[in-house]
Design a protein around this motif. Structure first.
Motif, PDB file in Angstrom:
ATOM      1  N   HIS A 348       0.827  -1.211   0.000  1.00  0.00           N
ATOM      2  CA  HIS A 348       0.000   0.000   0.000  1.00  0.00           C
ATOM      3  C   HIS A 348       0.864   1.265   0.000  1.00  0.00           C
ATOM      4  N   VAL A 349       2.096   1.172   0.564  1.00  0.00           N
ATOM      5  CA  VAL A 349       3.007   2.319   0.519  1.00  0.00           C
ATOM      6  C   VAL A 349       3.486   2.554  -0.910  1.00  0.00           C
ATOM      7  N   ILE A 350       3.863   1.459  -1.586  1.00  0.00           N
ATOM      8  CA  ILE A 350       4.306   1.600  -2.970  1.00  0.00           C
ATOM      9  C   ILE A 350       3.167   2.118  -3.833  1.00  0.00           C
ATOM     10  N   ALA A 351       1.958   1.646  -3.579  1.00  0.00           N
ATOM     11  CA  ALA A 351       0.807   2.127  -4.350  1.00  0.00           C
ATOM     12  C   ALA A 351       0.599   3.623  -4.131  1.00  0.00           C
ATOM     13  N   ALA A 352       0.724   4.060  -2.870  1.00  0.00           N
ATOM     14  CA  ALA A 352       0.544   5.486  -2.580  1.00  0.00           C
ATOM     15  C   ALA A 352       1.632   6.321  -3.242  1.00  0.00           C
ATOM     16  N   VAL A 353       2.852   5.817  -3.208  1.00  0.00           N
ATOM     17  CA  VAL A 353       3.957   6.532  -3.859  1.00  0.00           C
ATOM     18  C   VAL A 353       3.716   6.632  -5.360  1.00  0.00           C
ATOM     19  N   SER A 354       3.215   5.555  -5.937  1.00  0.00           N
ATOM     20  CA  SER A 354       3.000   5.523  -7.382  1.00  0.00           C
ATOM     21  C   SER A 354       1.930   6.500  -7.832  1.00  0.00           C
ATOM     22  N   GLN A 355       0.992   6.805  -6.969  1.00  0.00           N
ATOM     23  CA  GLN A 355      -0.116   7.682  -7.349  1.00  0.00           C
ATOM     24  C   GLN A 355       0.177   9.152  -7.116  1.00  0.00           C
ATOM     25  N   ARG A 356       1.245   9.446  -6.406  1.00  0.00           N
ATOM     26  CA  ARG A 356       1.549  10.846  -6.108  1.00  0.00           C
ATOM     27  C   ARG A 356       2.202  11.544  -7.288  1.00  0.00           C
ATOM     28  N   ALA A 357       1.974  12.838  -7.372  1.00  0.00           N
ATOM     29  CA  ALA A 357       2.727  13.662  -8.323  1.00  0.00           C
ATOM     30  C   ALA A 357       4.065  14.005  -7.675  1.00  0.00           C
ATOM     31  N   TRP A 358       5.136  13.991  -8.470  1.00  0.00           N
ATOM     32  CA  TRP A 358       6.471  14.265  -7.953  1.00  0.00           C
ATOM     33  C   TRP A 358       7.089  15.400  -8.770  1.00  0.00           C
ATOM     34  N   PRO A 359       6.692  16.630  -8.493  1.00  0.00           N
ATOM     35  CA  PRO A 359       7.247  17.755  -9.268  1.00  0.00           C
ATOM     36  C   PRO A 359       8.748  17.911  -9.095  1.00  0.00           C
ATOM     37  N   GLY A 360       9.290  17.442  -7.957  1.00  0.00           N
ATOM     38  CA  GLY A 360      10.730  17.488  -7.742  1.00  0.00           C
ATOM     39  C   GLY A 360      11.449  16.281  -8.297  1.00  0.00           C
ATOM     40  N   ASN A 361      10.693  15.373  -8.951  1.00  0.00           N
ATOM     41  CA  ASN A 361      11.231  14.220  -9.648  1.00  0.00           C
ATOM     42  C   ASN A 361      12.033  13.298  -8.729  1.00  0.00           C
ATOM     43  N   VAL A 362      13.141  12.739  -9.215  1.00  0.00           N
ATOM     44  CA  VAL A 362      13.868  11.721  -8.450  1.00  0.00           C
ATOM     45  C   VAL A 362      14.393  12.287  -7.137  1.00  0.00           C
ATOM     46  N   ARG A 363      14.798  13.557  -7.137  1.00  0.00           N
ATOM     47  CA  ARG A 363      15.306  14.161  -5.908  1.00  0.00           C
ATOM     48  C   ARG A 363      14.215  14.165  -4.828  1.00  0.00           C
ATOM     49  N   GLU A 364      13.000  14.507  -5.207  1.00  0.00           N
ATOM     50  CA  GLU A 364      11.901  14.524  -4.240  1.00  0.00           C
ATOM     51  C   GLU A 364      11.547  13.106  -3.809  1.00  0.00           C
ATOM     52  N   LEU A 365      11.571  12.167  -4.751  1.00  0.00           N
ATOM     53  CA  LEU A 365      11.279  10.775  -4.410  1.00  0.00           C
ATOM     54  C   LEU A 365      12.340  10.224  -3.464  1.00  0.00           C
ATOM     55  N   ARG A 366      13.613  10.617  -3.666  1.00  0.00           N
ATOM     56  CA  ARG A 366      14.681  10.188  -2.763  1.00  0.00           C
ATOM     57  C   ARG A 366      14.430  10.710  -1.348  1.00  0.00           C
ATOM     58  N   ASN A 367      13.988  11.949  -1.226  1.00  0.00           N
ATOM     59  CA  ASN A 367      13.669  12.489   0.101  1.00  0.00           C
ATOM     60  C   ASN A 367      12.554  11.688   0.764  1.00  0.00           C
ATOM     61  N   ALA A 368      11.563  11.278  -0.027  1.00  0.00           N
ATOM     62  CA  ALA A 368      10.472  10.473   0.516  1.00  0.00           C
ATOM     63  C   ALA A 368      10.985   9.114   0.996  1.00  0.00           C
ATOM     64  N   ALA A 369      11.895   8.517   0.229  1.00  0.00           N
ATOM     65  CA  ALA A 369      12.487   7.241   0.637  1.00  0.00           C
ATOM     66  C   ALA A 369      13.273   7.401   1.935  1.00  0.00           C
ATOM     67  N   ASP A 370      14.008   8.502   2.066  1.00  0.00           N
ATOM     68  CA  ASP A 370      14.751   8.762   3.301  1.00  0.00           C
ATOM     69  C   ASP A 370      13.795   8.876   4.481  1.00  0.00           C
ATOM     70  N   ARG A 371      12.691   9.609   4.288  1.00  0.00           N
ATOM     71  CA  ARG A 371      11.726   9.762   5.389  1.00  0.00           C
ATOM     72  C   ARG A 371      11.119   8.418   5.772  1.00  0.00           C
ATOM     73  N   PHE A 372      10.831   7.588   4.774  1.00  0.00           N
ATOM     74  CA  PHE A 372      10.254   6.275   5.065  1.00  0.00           C
ATOM     75  C   PHE A 372      11.224   5.426   5.889  1.00  0.00           C
ATOM     76  N   VAL A 373      12.496   5.414   5.495  1.00  0.00           N
ATOM     77  CA  VAL A 373      13.499   4.622   6.212  1.00  0.00           C
ATOM     78  C   VAL A 373      13.678   5.129   7.639  1.00  0.00           C
ATOM     79  N   LEU A 374      13.551   6.428   7.839  1.00  0.00           N
ATOM     80  CA  LEU A 374      13.696   7.018   9.163  1.00  0.00           C
ATOM     81  C   LEU A 374      12.426   6.914  10.006  1.00  0.00           C
ATOM     82  N   GLY A 375      11.395   6.287   9.446  1.00  0.00           N
ATOM     83  CA  GLY A 375      10.154   6.098  10.188  1.00  0.00           C
ATOM     84  C   GLY A 375       9.276   7.323  10.250  1.00  0.00           C
ATOM     85  N   LEU A 376       9.459   8.254   9.316  1.00  0.00           N
ATOM     86  CA  LEU A 376       8.699   9.503   9.329  1.00  0.00           C
ATOM     87  C   LEU A 376       7.584   9.527   8.304  1.00  0.00           C
ATOM     88  N   GLY A 377       7.326   8.399   7.668  1.00  0.00           N
ATOM     89  CA  GLY A 377       6.311   8.371   6.626  1.00  0.00           C
ATOM     90  C   GLY A 377       6.879   8.853   5.303  1.00  0.00           C
TER      91      GLY A 377
END
Length: 449
Positions: A348-377
Motif C-alpha cells: 500500500h506504501v508503494i501504491a501510494a507513492v505511485s499515485q503521487r505527483a512528484w514535481p521534484g522528480n527523483v530528488r523529491e522521491l529520494r527524500n520520501a524514501a529517506d523519510r520512510f526509512v527514518l520512520g517519518l512516513g
C-alpha cells in the motif's frame, strides 16, 4: 573540487591542515574535514578517489566511517591514520577491508606513495566497470539510471552510444531528473574515465570571479594575484567539464566560452600564451536553451556549438511505471546510508507513492524514501499532493488505481504471483487476466529484461 581526489578526515586541525597542504604540494587534489560525517556525505558509488581518516574522532570514528563507506561501495579505498596505540586496531581493520594504514607521525612522502597506489587501484576498478557497461551487461548506468520504461531504455542506449565518442553533449531536464547523474555516468564509461570531472555551477559562481576561476591567471594579472593559478578548465585537461546551469552564464563570458569550445585553447588572465585544452564539455540546463536564445539571454552560436548531441532527462510524470522500482531502490540506498535493518515496504506504501505527483522528480522521491526509512512516513510535513489536474472519469480512475496497485504488489513480491493474488483475495486466473488487461508482466515488475 572534483575529479580524482582525496577526502581526509581528522579532528586535529593542525595535523589536518598540514597533511592537506603537503598532499596538495605533491600534486593531489585534497579536501580536509574535521568530522567523518562530512566525508560520508560526499561519497557515492561513482566516487573516483580515496578516503583517509583518523581512527579516533568524536562522533563517528574512522572504523565506523570505513564500514559505512563500504556499504555504499566496498571498492572505495580507505586509508586509516593511526596513533601508536591503534596499530593493532588498524591491522584488524585491514582484514575487514581497509586499504592501508599509516602510523603517526608520518611523512607526506609516505602518505603520497600510498595515495598514488590507492588511486591507481580505484581507477582500475572504475575502468573495469566501464568495460562491463560497454559489453552491454546490467551495468552502472542501469544502476544509476534505473527504469524499464521506453524512455529510460532509450536514454541508456543513447548514453552508451555517445560514450564511445568525444562529442560535446547538452543534457536538458527539469529539476531533480538526474542530469548530473547522467553526465557523470557518461564520463565514467567513456575513454576519459579516470581523468578529472570538473563541475562548474554557472549560476553560483560570482560573475566578477568567473573568468579567473575558469581560465586561471598569471601572477600580477590583477590586484591580489600574487602567484599563478590554474583555472578549472585547465585542471580538467584530459577529462570532462560539466557546465551546470549553463543558461545562467553571463553573456560576456559566453563569447569567451564559445572560443574555448571551438578552438580547444585557453589563455590565462595576464598572459598571451595559448594553452591547448583536451576536454569534453557536457552542458546541463533545466530550461530549453532555444527559448533562452529567442529571449536574447543566450548566444545562438554557443547553443549550436554545445548542442552536438542533445539528451532530455524524462520527468517522473512521463514514466510513472518506473516509480515503484525506483522507490524500492532508493529505500535500499537510504537503508545503507542510515545503517537500518532490512525494511519491508508494504504494497500500500508503494501504491501510494505511485499515485503521487512528484514535481521534484527523483530528488523529491529520494527524500520520501529517506523519510520512510527514518520512520517519518512518505509525505513531507505538509503532506499535500500536487493538483492532479482535470479529473478523469470514474471508470478510468478505478482502472488506473487497480493497475498501479497490482504493479506495486508485483514489485514488492519480487514478481511472485502467489502473495499477490492471495493478498488481494482473488484467484490466480483472475490475476492473470488483469495482468493481461493492463499489459503487466512479472519481468517488468522486478526490472528484468
Amino acid at each position: 573540487m572534483s575529479g580524482p581526489q582525496i577526502l581526509l578526515a581528522d579532528d586535529e586541525d593542525d595535523l589536518r591542515i598540514a597533511s592537506v597542504q603537503g598532499l596538495e604540494l605533491a600534486g593531489f587534489a585534497v579536501r580536509g574535514f574535521a568530522s567523518a560525517e562530512e566525508v560520508l556525505s560526499r561519497v557515492g558509488y561513482d566516487f573516483d578517489g580515496l578516503v583517509m581518516t583518523d581512527i579516533r574522532m568524536p562522533g563517528m570514528d574512522g572504523m565506523s566511517l570505513m564500514n559505512r563507506i563500504h556499504e555504499i561501495d566496498p571498492d572505495i579505498p580507505v586509508v586509516l591514520l593511526t596513533g601508536h596505540a591503534d596499530v593493532q586496531l588498524a591491522v584488524r581493520a585491514m582484514r575487514e577491508g581497509a586499504y592501508d594504514f599509516v602510523e603517526k607521525p608520518f611523512t607526506v612522502q609516505n602518505l603520497g606513495d600510498i595515495a598514488r597506489r590507492a588511486l591507481d587501484r580505484r581507477t582500475l576498478v572504475l575502468e573495469n566497470r566501464r568495460l562491463r557497461a560497454l559489453a552491454g551487461k546490467r551495468d552502472d548506468i542501469e544502476t544509476r539510471l534505473p527504469g524499464r520504461s521506453a524512455l529510460m531504455v532509450d536514454l541508456r542506449y543513447r548514453l552508451r552510444a555517445i560514450a564511445a565518442t568525444d562529442a560535446d553533449v547538452l543534457i536538458v531536464g527539469d529539476t531533480g531528473t538526474g542530469k548530473e547523474v547522467a553526465a557523470r555516468a557518461l564520463h565514467d564509461i567513456s575513454a576519459r574515465a579516470g581523468r578529472p570531472v570538473v563541475a562548474i555551477n554557472c549560476a553560483a559562481m560570482p560573475a566578477a570571479l568567473m573568468e579567473s576561476e575558469l581560465f586561471g591567471h598569471e601572477a600580477g594579472a590583477f590586484p591580489g594575484a600574487l602567484r599563478p593559478r590554474y583555472g578549472k578548465f585547465e585542471h580538467a585537461r584530459g577529462g570532462t567539464i560539466l557546465l551546470d546551469e549553463i543558461g545562467s552564464m553571463p553573456l560576456e563570458l559566453q563569447a569567451k566560452l564559445l572560443r574555448v569550445i571551438q578552438e580547444r585553447v585557453i589563455t590565462r588572465l595576464g598572459s598571451n600564451e595559448p594553452v591547448p585544452l583536451d576536454v569534453r564539455f557536457i552542458a546541463l540546463s533545466k530550461s530549453d536553451l532555444d527559448k533562452e536564445v529567442a529571449a536574447g539571454r543566450f548566444r545562438a552560436d554557443l547553443y549550436y556549438c554545445l548542442n552536438v548531441v542533445s539528451l532530455r532527462m524524462p520527468a517522473l510524470a512521463a514514466r510513472p511505471e518506473d516509480i515503484p522500482l525506483l522507490f524500492l531502490q532508493l529505500v535500499a540506498e537510504a537503508r545503507a546510508r542510515y545503517r537500518r535493518d532490512d525494511i519491508e515496504v508494504p504494497a500500500h506504501v508503494i501504491a501510494a507513492v505511485s499515485q503521487r505527483a512528484w514535481p521534484g522528480n527523483v530528488r523529491e522521491l529520494r527524500n520520501a524514501a529517506d523519510r520512510f526509512v527514518l520512520g517519518l512516513g512518505v509525505a513531507d510535513e505538509e503532506g499535500a499532493d500536487d493538483d492532479p489536474g482535470e479529473p478523469a472519469s470514474l471508470a478510468s480512475r478505478v482502472a488506473d488505481y487497480e493497475k498501479r496497485l497490482i504493479a506495486s504488489a508485483l514489485a514488492a513480491s519480487g514478481g511472485a504471483l502467489k502473495p499477490v493474488y492471495e493478498g488481494f483475495g482473488i484467484s490466480r486466473k483472475t490475476l492473470y487476466e488483469k495482468m493481461q488487461k493492463y499489459g503487466l508482466t512479472r519481468q517488468a515488475a522486478v526490472g528484468q529484461d
